[in-house]
Design an enzyme around this catalytic site. Sequence first.
Site, short mmCIF file in Angstrom:
data_model
loop_
_atom_site.label_atom_id
_atom_site.label_comp_id
_atom_site.label_asym_id
_atom_site.label_seq_id
_atom_site.Cartn_x
_atom_site.Cartn_y
_atom_site.Cartn_z
N ASN A 10 0.87 -1.18 0.00
CA ASN A 10 0.00 0.00 0.00
C ASN A 10 0.91 1.23 0.00
O ASN A 10 1.52 1.55 1.02
CB ASN A 10 -0.89 -0.03 1.25
CG ASN A 10 -1.73 1.24 1.39
OD1 ASN A 10 -1.80 2.06 0.48
ND2 ASN A 10 -2.38 1.39 2.54
N TRP A 11 0.96 1.89 -1.14
CA TRP A 11 1.88 3.02 -1.27
C TRP A 11 1.35 4.29 -0.61
O TRP A 11 2.07 5.29 -0.51
CB TRP A 11 2.18 3.30 -2.74
CG TRP A 11 2.89 2.19 -3.45
CD1 TRP A 11 3.25 0.98 -2.94
CD2 TRP A 11 3.33 2.19 -4.82
NE1 TRP A 11 3.89 0.24 -3.89
CE2 TRP A 11 3.95 0.95 -5.06
CE3 TRP A 11 3.25 3.11 -5.87
CZ2 TRP A 11 4.50 0.62 -6.30
CZ3 TRP A 11 3.78 2.79 -7.10
CH2 TRP A 11 4.41 1.56 -7.31
N LYS A 12 0.08 4.26 -0.23
CA LYS A 12 -0.54 5.45 0.38
C LYS A 12 -0.32 6.68 -0.53
O LYS A 12 -0.30 6.52 -1.75
CB LYS A 12 0.00 5.65 1.80
CG LYS A 12 -0.14 4.36 2.64
CD LYS A 12 0.16 4.53 4.10
CE LYS A 12 -0.04 3.18 4.79
NZ LYS A 12 0.17 3.24 6.24
N HIS A 96 -9.37 1.27 5.09
CA HIS A 96 -8.08 1.44 5.77
C HIS A 96 -8.26 2.38 6.96
O HIS A 96 -9.03 3.34 6.90
CB HIS A 96 -7.04 2.01 4.78
CG HIS A 96 -5.66 1.94 5.33
ND1 HIS A 96 -5.18 2.88 6.22
CD2 HIS A 96 -4.66 1.03 5.15
CE1 HIS A 96 -3.94 2.54 6.55
NE2 HIS A 96 -3.60 1.43 5.92
N GLU A 98 -6.55 4.73 8.00
CA GLU A 98 -6.32 6.15 7.71
C GLU A 98 -7.56 6.78 7.08
O GLU A 98 -7.85 7.96 7.29
CB GLU A 98 -5.08 6.30 6.82
CG GLU A 98 -3.81 6.06 7.62
CD GLU A 98 -2.66 5.44 6.84
OE1 GLU A 98 -2.66 5.49 5.60
OE2 GLU A 98 -1.74 4.91 7.50
N GLU A 168 -5.02 -4.73 10.60
CA GLU A 168 -3.99 -3.71 10.79
C GLU A 168 -4.22 -2.98 12.11
O GLU A 168 -5.02 -2.04 12.17
CB GLU A 168 -4.04 -2.70 9.65
CG GLU A 168 -3.76 -3.30 8.29
CD GLU A 168 -3.21 -2.26 7.32
OE1 GLU A 168 -2.13 -2.52 6.78
OE2 GLU A 168 -3.82 -1.21 7.14
N GLY A 174 3.02 2.35 10.76
CA GLY A 174 4.00 3.42 10.61
C GLY A 174 4.73 3.78 11.89
O GLY A 174 5.36 4.83 11.98
N SER A 214 3.91 -2.03 10.20
CA SER A 214 5.37 -2.10 10.38
C SER A 214 5.95 -3.46 9.98
O SER A 214 6.83 -3.99 10.66
CB SER A 214 5.75 -1.73 11.81
OG SER A 214 5.34 -0.40 12.10
N GLY A 235 3.12 -1.09 4.21
CA GLY A 235 3.14 0.33 3.90
C GLY A 235 4.55 0.79 3.57
O GLY A 235 5.06 0.57 2.47
N GLY A 236 5.22 1.40 4.54
CA GLY A 236 6.54 1.99 4.34
C GLY A 236 7.54 1.11 3.59
O GLY A 236 8.21 1.58 2.66
P1 13P Z 1 3.35 0.48 7.59
O1 13P Z 1 3.85 -0.81 6.98
O2 13P Z 1 4.07 1.68 7.07
O3 13P Z 1 3.28 0.39 9.07
O4 13P Z 1 1.84 0.66 7.08
C1 13P Z 1 0.96 -0.40 7.19
C2 13P Z 1 -0.28 -0.07 6.45
O5 13P Z 1 -1.05 0.79 6.84
C3 13P Z 1 -0.55 -0.80 5.20
O6 13P Z 1 -1.84 -0.56 4.74
#
Ligand code: 13P
Length: 253
Positions: A10-12, A96, A98, A168, A174, A214, A235-236
């Site tokens: 997920n590149w956000k 998600h 967020e 999640e 993050g 993470s 994510g990251g």
């Molecule tokens: P991180 O891997 O950056 O913690 O993000 C997880 C995430 O929200 C994937 O959708």
Amino acid sequence: MARLPFIAGNWKMNKTVGEALDLVRELKGAVSGVKEVEVAVAPPFTSLHAVHKELEGSSIRLAAQNLYWEEKGAFTGEISPLMLKEVGCQYVIIGHSERRQFFGESDETVNRRIKAALAQGLRVIFCVGETLRDREEGKTFPLIEKQMEGGLKGLDGQGMGEMVIAYEPVWAIGTGKTATPEQAEEVHRFIRSKIQKLYSREVTEKIRIQYGGSVTPENIRSLMNQPDVDGALVGGASLKAESFSKIVRFKEM
Ligand code: 13P
């Protein structure tokens, strides 16, 4: 029944079109030859079309990060399921944390989105997860249960085996603070038992549950060793081909 591991990035809100193309070009090479792991990337809307073209002939799948439930009309700033299909998306991430936290999504709007996605033949990555406060107050299971009941309301078992649920924990996103494999497994097992109550045994055995929060090349293997962890939503660490491909290649590590 063995479930095919599914690792999605997920590149956000990261990567311009040019940067997105650089990343998938590198990624294609880095994950080529990987068997028995399904891989997907979820770039921002603006890069979907270009990334789809770049992925032609590759087994990497394309996912969007959100959609709106209406087919078309006066909904400024929104994107319909058909628009995502047209640019080559097979998957869409829905609910998600967020989106819930910053954009006011509720279990009800998540449910509308899931229904609209499925109606258009998109596969859904349905996100659930508790905040630190929920966890500390001992509300993790009731909260996950509420999110699942709300998000899946009115959906019969039809095609449900194709759905992916991403657990999640918000406190792990993050933050560098990953859930331990045991913490992840405990919730994944709970999610699967809830699916069993809502649907058939077949759906329960088929449905894949990803862990997100993470995830790194260092912790993926111990997470994937858990019986109910079927993949990861990253994510990251998905923003670089090197770290994401190492996660995809978890079996070799
Ligand atoms: P991180 O891997 O950056 O913690 O993000 C997880 C995430 O929200 C994937 O959708």
